[in-house]
Design an enzyme around this catalytic site. Structure first.
Site, PDB file in Angstrom:
ATOM      1  N   TYR A 154      -4.612 -11.826 -23.901  1.00 37.70           N
ATOM      2  CA  TYR A 154      -5.824 -11.615 -23.104  1.00 37.70           C
ATOM      3  C   TYR A 154      -7.029 -12.297 -23.760  1.00 37.70           C
ATOM      4  O   TYR A 154      -7.764 -13.047 -23.117  1.00 37.70           O
ATOM      5  CB  TYR A 154      -6.065 -10.109 -22.976  1.00 37.70           C
TER       6      TYR A 154
ATOM      7  N   SER B 260     -14.939 -11.452 -22.938  1.00 35.88           N
ATOM      8  CA  SER B 260     -14.608 -10.205 -23.631  1.00 35.88           C
ATOM      9  C   SER B 260     -14.767 -10.374 -25.137  1.00 35.88           C
ATOM     10  O   SER B 260     -14.573 -11.472 -25.671  1.00 35.88           O
ATOM     11  CB  SER B 260     -13.147  -9.846 -23.331  1.00 35.88           C
TER      12      SER B 260
END
Lengths: 329, 329
Positions: free
Chosen positions: A151, A127
């Site tokens: 995350y 990501s």
């Protein structure tokens, strides 16, 4: 060829499965077997003539990764993760699913290879959250990884593990940092980034949508179709070209919200644009302010990864893939 | 103030303990208690009037980290690691000690803080091995982390965890990437980098030493005294100045082997230099070729970290600290 998809029930997993079934091959090798795993049992794809197994599996549970790997898939897509907001709210769950899950998978592959030679291709969805503000207007391929969310931290750690396990010869890994997917199909969801899709998807179906930020906001996008293309290209890539830097920022389109809206006007007219309601949301404005705006992605482009060049194209893809070619409303 | 040192039996741990005992305080707070832990029981320091506990503890064993943290030390130095060569040779041990050990420690601190408010300062020794070739001649503070060893991967992951646990408010972390320590006291060891110290330390005691590489080889150094200074400064630092980028490349001295040797000549004369024997070793030459040569370390310098500016100074420190002020031979 036997392909395992972990996280097959999600939006990307379902579209990837459909694309693989439609193509019938990866890199010239016919797909004979598909194993589709997720925390809920994924649907079996229509029109696939090979063997299909669908199963519920929590990768972070003891033994789950080994059970998936024991059938020795040639190609593994690891798409499973809990999203940014949930990983931030539930610290333990984020590390368990997003970090331990990956580590268990890598260890299961390594140990299977100790039993008998085995080195599958592993395509991992990373990501752009591995980057954190402050950053330059354009993020180059060698920009450092300073995530500002749990995350992003978990994804950055997974990238390091993927490099090391690949360098040691235990797996043949490729990590792809996906842009924000737009236009995301389905209903509006609670994600702070949802409006980037909502303001196009809802008006294209004749429904009102809320714009919570200024039209000057710039961000980094690719269509679902482009994202699936990245994953399949990563599966077919000659990984010798990557050296031991196995993760890549995928190409994408840097565009402002204003540019999104003007593309909507060109494709669907003023009537569609009139369905977008400006309702500023201070919390979302402040979050979006810390998000990356643009990437160079030269490395991925030189390796043949391709994304859309205009939002007109992204909107047309949505109309083709999700609306049967017709604008609603 | 209660200080816990994990890895207290090693060279850095012993020197750090001695420096803390000599100073009697950290940042103006008197040291009332020392807990010294390592896989072997560390020696209790001479001349300390406070409470001392010395204990054998394997941080990677279940419950070990919680047992160390339950006494709620205000300041923790985590120096324990297995070295690069061993982490490369024993993959499982490297991840267990260097990664799981750190994660267990961070989790123990977080869980202790859930029981009752607790946020100790944690000073962690990282390494320039978080960087990997190819790199520029001078590595800037924002250069990306692409380790080429399992050891470097483990340290890079620990840095990411330290950032995230600090950002979440569970710990107040600082990571210091130490330069190669020179002159390392003691006997020559098997480390590939050992010759950088050997060619000075041995001649200063009248003993021959082997130089396995060319005099053109450039590398990055700090004295043991500077390294201890970094750790104590990290313990005293206002961490608000770090933001969420909690790890720093420490300052050091970039020097060639030839410059080391000329400094030896200035301090100890031609007789000492004549004890260095050129015996090229192709394996060491090839390893050293991939090591970093120079860092800018501007960020650490602006935060008050200080290293030596010349090898003459590094040699004099060794003579003062290890040889009782006298050159042997």
């Amino acid at each position: 060829m036997h392909i395992l998809i972990i996280g097959a029930a999600g939006m990307v997993g379902r579209k990837l499965t459909a694309a693989l079934v439609a193509s019938g091959q990866v890199g010239g090798s016919p797909i004979g077997r598909l194993t589709l795993a997720d925390v809920v049992v994924p649907s079996a794809p229509a029109g696939f003539t090979g063997k299909v197994d669908t199963l519920a599996s929590d990768l972070s549970a003891p033994g789950a990764a080994a059970a998936l790997v024991t059938s020795r898939p040639d190609l593994i897509f690891h798409l499973a993760a809990i999203v940014s907001g949930e990983a931030e709210a539930d610290f333990e769950k984020g590390y368990r699913i997003n970090l331990d899950g990956m580590r268990f998978l890598l260890e299961a592959i390594r140990l299977e290879g100790q039993r008998e030679a085995y080195k599958p291709r592993l395509v991992f969805t990373s990501s752009i959250a591995v980057f954190g503000a402050p950053y330059p207007e354009v993020i180059e391929d060698e920009f450092f990884s300073t995530p500002l969310t749990s995350y992003g931290t978990q994804k950055a750690i997974c990238e390091l593990l993927l490099n090391d396990y690949s360098r040691k010869g235990f797996v043949d890994g490729v990590g792809i940092r996906l842009p924000t997917i737009s236009i995301r199909p389905g209903k509006p969801n609670a994600a702070a980034s949802g409006f980037f899709s909502n303001i196009l998807r809802e008006p294209l179906s004749g429904i009102e949508a809320v714009l919570p930020v200024s039209k000057d906001v710039r961000h980094w996008f690719a269509s679902p179709r482009a994202a699936i293309g990245f994953l399949i290209h990563a599966a077919e890539l000659d990984t010798k070209l990557l050296g031991w830097r196995r993760s890549l920022s995928a190409p994408g389109l840097s565009a402002t919200v204003g540019e999104e809206i003007e593309a909507l006007r060109r494709v669907a007219g003023d009537k569609a644009v009139a369905l977008i309601k400006d309702i500023p949301d201070a919390k979302i404005i402040s979050m979006v302010d810390g998000w990356p705006k643009n990437f160079s992605a030269k490395r991925a482009e030189s390796l043949g990864f391709r994304a859309e060049k205009t939002f007109d194209e992204i909107i047309r893809i949505h109309i083709e893939d999700e609306l049967g070619g017709k604008i609603g409303g």
